[in-house]
Design a protein around this motif. Sequence first.
Motif, PDB file in Angstrom:
ATOM      1  N   TYR A 240       0.993  -1.136  -0.012  1.00 26.46           N
ATOM      2  CA  TYR A 240      -0.172   0.014   0.052  1.00 26.46           C
ATOM      3  C   TYR A 240       0.872   1.087  -0.024  1.00 26.46           C
ATOM      4  CZ  TYR A 240      -2.465   3.779   2.021  1.00 26.46           C
ATOM      5  OH  TYR A 240      -3.092   5.199   2.394  1.00 26.46           O
TER       6      TYR A 240
ATOM      7  N   ARG B 105      -8.284  -0.296  -0.974  1.00 24.10           N
ATOM      8  CA  ARG B 105      -8.089   0.804  -0.090  1.00 24.10           C
ATOM      9  C   ARG B 105      -7.673   1.975  -0.797  1.00 24.10           C
ATOM     10  NH1 ARG B 105      -3.171   0.589   4.609  1.00 24.10           N
ATOM     11  NH2 ARG B 105      -3.463   2.859   5.471  1.00 24.10           N
TER      12      ARG B 105
ATOM     13  N   GLN C  49     -10.861   3.498  -1.918  1.00 22.87           N
ATOM     14  CA  GLN C  49     -11.656   4.425  -0.834  1.00 22.87           C
ATOM     15  C   GLN C  49     -11.090   5.529  -0.582  1.00 22.87           C
ATOM     16  OE1 GLN C  49     -11.432   1.880   2.660  1.00 22.87           O
ATOM     17  NE2 GLN C  49     -13.523   2.676   3.287  1.00 22.87           N
TER      18      GLN C  49
END
Length: 229
Positions: A26, A66, A69
């Motif tokens: 990430y 993620r 989002q």
Amino acid sequence: MEVDTGQDAARTSAPDTGANRTSQAYHDLRGLILSGFYAPDSRLTESDLSVRLQVSRGTLRSVLARLAQEGYVTAEANRSARTRSFTEDEAIEILETREVLEAALAAKAAERATDEDLAAMTEICASMRAGQAEDGRDEYSALNRRFHEQVRQAARQATLTKFVDSLLYPLVLRQYRDMDRSRPRSTVVQEHEAILASIVTHNPEAAAAAMRHHLSAVRRALQLKFTTS
């Protein structure tokens, strides 16, 4: 008496390697997007990213979910993700919101900055001034980001800082920057020094005004059409 062999403690404190891989992927992909490695509206394919980030496709999907989002990418069912792009209206709204929030943070910094905060901001401004005659645009940009981060740290206002961080303005700046401009604006250092001077003298109103002036100049330097100043 029962002896603690340490095995239970080791089990509870052992790192979750799967979670660590997901977190690292990430941060790596988010960093690539923020750095401009991927242009706005670039297609992100799972096959390429799984190799680059050295993670499984399942892990990659969690990372992309993620980032979607949080607004860094857009994704549609059964289609590849793309890096986020912004319309001019969206970009202007984000940059105007940044001006309001960072002005408030500068005012708080003028009230709360420590000697260590002031020394750090002074050092950054000195490094930026020394680097004006050089071609290290990436290093200069990094110093610019550090100055703003230091102002936020000096403000010690977590809620305002969280809102600023959620704006995705670095993506807007990269999408709409003037690619023909080979060097940063010559007045950036002076604008930072004006902010710093107001913080040093503990003048919240002046610090807020100096930050608004600086970020307004940043906004006007982008390739955006404005109906108002």
